[in-house]
Scaffold this motif. Structure first.
Motif, PDB file in Angstrom:
ATOM      1  N   SER A   6      20.723  19.499   1.147  1.00  0.00           N
ATOM      2  CA  SER A   6      19.440  19.730   1.820  1.00  0.00           C
ATOM      3  C   SER A   6      18.996  21.182   1.659  1.00  0.00           C
ATOM      4  O   SER A   6      19.806  22.050   1.304  1.00  0.00           O
ATOM      5  CB  SER A   6      19.622  19.410   3.318  1.00  0.00           C
TER       6      SER A   6
ATOM      7  N   ILE B 250      18.161  24.893   1.479  1.00  0.00           N
ATOM      8  CA  ILE B 250      18.519  26.017   0.608  1.00  0.00           C
ATOM      9  C   ILE B 250      19.623  25.618  -0.380  1.00  0.00           C
ATOM     10  O   ILE B 250      19.583  25.987  -1.561  1.00  0.00           O
ATOM     11  CB  ILE B 250      18.954  27.225   1.478  1.00  0.00           C
TER      12      ILE B 250
ATOM     13  N   ASP C 161      28.847  18.211   1.186  1.00  0.00           N
ATOM     14  CA  ASP C 161      28.037  18.152   2.407  1.00  0.00           C
ATOM     15  C   ASP C 161      28.666  17.102   3.324  1.00  0.00           C
ATOM     16  O   ASP C 161      29.523  16.325   2.887  1.00  0.00           O
ATOM     17  CB  ASP C 161      26.583  17.742   2.064  1.00  0.00           C
TER      18      ASP C 161
ATOM     19  N   ASP D   6      33.698  18.368   5.422  1.00  0.00           N
ATOM     20  CA  ASP D   6      33.225  19.146   6.568  1.00  0.00           C
ATOM     21  C   ASP D   6      33.882  20.521   6.461  1.00  0.00           C
ATOM     22  O   ASP D   6      35.113  20.637   6.528  1.00  0.00           O
ATOM     23  CB  ASP D   6      33.646  18.432   7.866  1.00  0.00           C
TER      24      ASP D   6
ATOM     25  N   ASN E  17      27.394  27.741   1.764  1.00  0.00           N
ATOM     26  CA  ASN E  17      26.057  27.727   2.364  1.00  0.00           C
ATOM     27  C   ASN E  17      25.930  26.792   3.573  1.00  0.00           C
ATOM     28  O   ASN E  17      25.004  26.933   4.358  1.00  0.00           O
ATOM     29  CB  ASN E  17      25.066  27.319   1.253  1.00  0.00           C
TER      30      ASN E  17
ATOM     31  N   TYR F  20      24.459  32.062  16.885  1.00  0.00           N
ATOM     32  CA  TYR F  20      24.044  32.037  15.466  1.00  0.00           C
ATOM     33  C   TYR F  20      24.117  33.449  14.879  1.00  0.00           C
ATOM     34  O   TYR F  20      24.647  33.666  13.786  1.00  0.00           O
ATOM     35  CB  TYR F  20      22.621  31.470  15.367  1.00  0.00           C
TER      36      TYR F  20
ATOM     37  N   ILE G  49      12.909  30.235   6.187  1.00  0.00           N
ATOM     38  CA  ILE G  49      12.656  29.403   5.011  1.00  0.00           C
ATOM     39  C   ILE G  49      12.309  27.983   5.459  1.00  0.00           C
ATOM     40  O   ILE G  49      12.963  27.440   6.366  1.00  0.00           O
ATOM     41  CB  ILE G  49      13.931  29.361   4.108  1.00  0.00           C
TER      42      ILE G  49
ATOM     43  N   THR H 217      12.784  24.645   5.687  1.00  0.00           N
ATOM     44  CA  THR H 217      13.800  23.614   5.425  1.00  0.00           C
ATOM     45  C   THR H 217      13.863  22.698   6.646  1.00  0.00           C
ATOM     46  O   THR H 217      13.314  23.027   7.710  1.00  0.00           O
ATOM     47  CB  THR H 217      15.194  24.254   5.234  1.00  0.00           C
TER      48      THR H 217
END
Ligand code: NAP
Length: 254
Positions: A17, A19, A38, A64, A91, A158, A191, A193
């Motif tokens: 997905s 980026i 992913d 994972d 990522n 985050y 971005i 997404t």
């Protein structure tokens, strides 16, 4: 003409997905062989089909990144498929719930750190071990964020996870650049997404509020990060290591 990532075997986590997928497409155009990983199997398989249409040798491997055994097995499967690992884009990541420090939950903090920070650490551990065994170096890019460079009200876990990614990147670069393994991080601005769509819906903020944080006057496109990552993975950035590179429309210039 030889493309800048020709014959390079590259792993991309969170590659199904946003980026990650855009970076996979940029790397495919540059001639790379791609392992897409992913937790979203359906989107991962779909991404691999799109990469094959671009002419790339590509495979999907579910993992994972927060689970040590799955990351170790992932690297093994990449090497089984391509015979080596030349580059990696670590990522995979999640947005935390948006809440000020006093209101934020411990569960949310633990999950954010587990995926965004421990996930990158686990990937680095197993990828670098493999690259050292191969003995011909490699290039690794970690996804940090502008939230790895500055704070963000309501985004404590985050921000902590992404500052941590910048720290892991610098440390691994100091440890392994002399052995030919370059490690860098990319710090995207905001971005467009699915992650940002979810954040807008969770916070009730308008898209314009996000655009107003971007001096360039718009949100970024995933491809603009993907192209920067392909450059960092390639030998064109051969003297670049240990950096936290903003690709952010001026977000951190303020
Ligand atoms: P995205 O569209 O949500 O893509 C992230 C992908 O990672 C999804 O396919 C997701 O699967 C997967 N994933 C989630 N947890 C995982 C895990 N534990 N193991 C493996 N894969 C997992 O988000 P994005 O915006 O492209 O974000 C990619 C990276 O960029 C993240 O690290 C994010 O923090 C960072 N970033 C994004 C922005 C931005 O503005 N978009 C800015 C700066 C940094 P599910 O969808 O099934 O959860």
């Amino acid at each position: 003409m030889t493309k800048r990532l020709s014959e390079q075997a590259i792993l991309i986590t969170g590659g199904a997905s946003g980026i990650g997928r855009a970076a996979a497409e940029s790397c495919a155009r540059d001639g790379a062989k791609l392992a897409i990983s992913d937790v979203n199997v359906e989107a991962g398989e779909e991404t691999v089909s799109a990469l094959r249409e671009l002419g790339a040798d590509a495979v999907f491997i579910r993992a994972d990144v927060s689970i040590s055994s799955e990351v170790e097995s992932l690297i093994g499967k990449v090497v089984e498929k391509f015979g080596c690992l030349d580059g990696a884009f670590n990522n995979a990541g999640i947005e935390s719930s948006w809440a000020h420090t006093v209101k934020a939950s411990e569960e949310d903090f633990d999950r954010t750190i587990a995926v965004n920070l421990k996930g990158v650490w686990l990937c680095l551990k197993h990828e670098i071990k493999q690259m050292l065994e191969q003995g011909r170096g490699g290039s690794i890019v970690n996804t940090a964020s502008v939230a790895g460079l500055v704070g963000a009200r309501g985004g404590g876990s985050y921000v902590a996870s992404k500052h941590g990614v910048v720290g892991l990147t610098k440390t691994a670069s100091l440890e392994f650049s002399s052995k030919g393994v370059r490690v860098n991080s990319v710090c995207p601005g905001i971005i467009e997404t699915p992650m940002v769509t979810r954040m807008l819906s969770e916070t009730g903020l308008s898209k314009q509020v996000m655009i107003d944080q971007e001096p360039i006057g718009r949100l970024g496109e995933p491809k603009e990060i993907g192209d920067a990552v392909a450059w960092l993975l390639s030998n064109e950035s051969s003297f670049v290591t240990g950096i936290a590179m903003p690709v952010d429309g001026g977000y951190t210039a303020v």
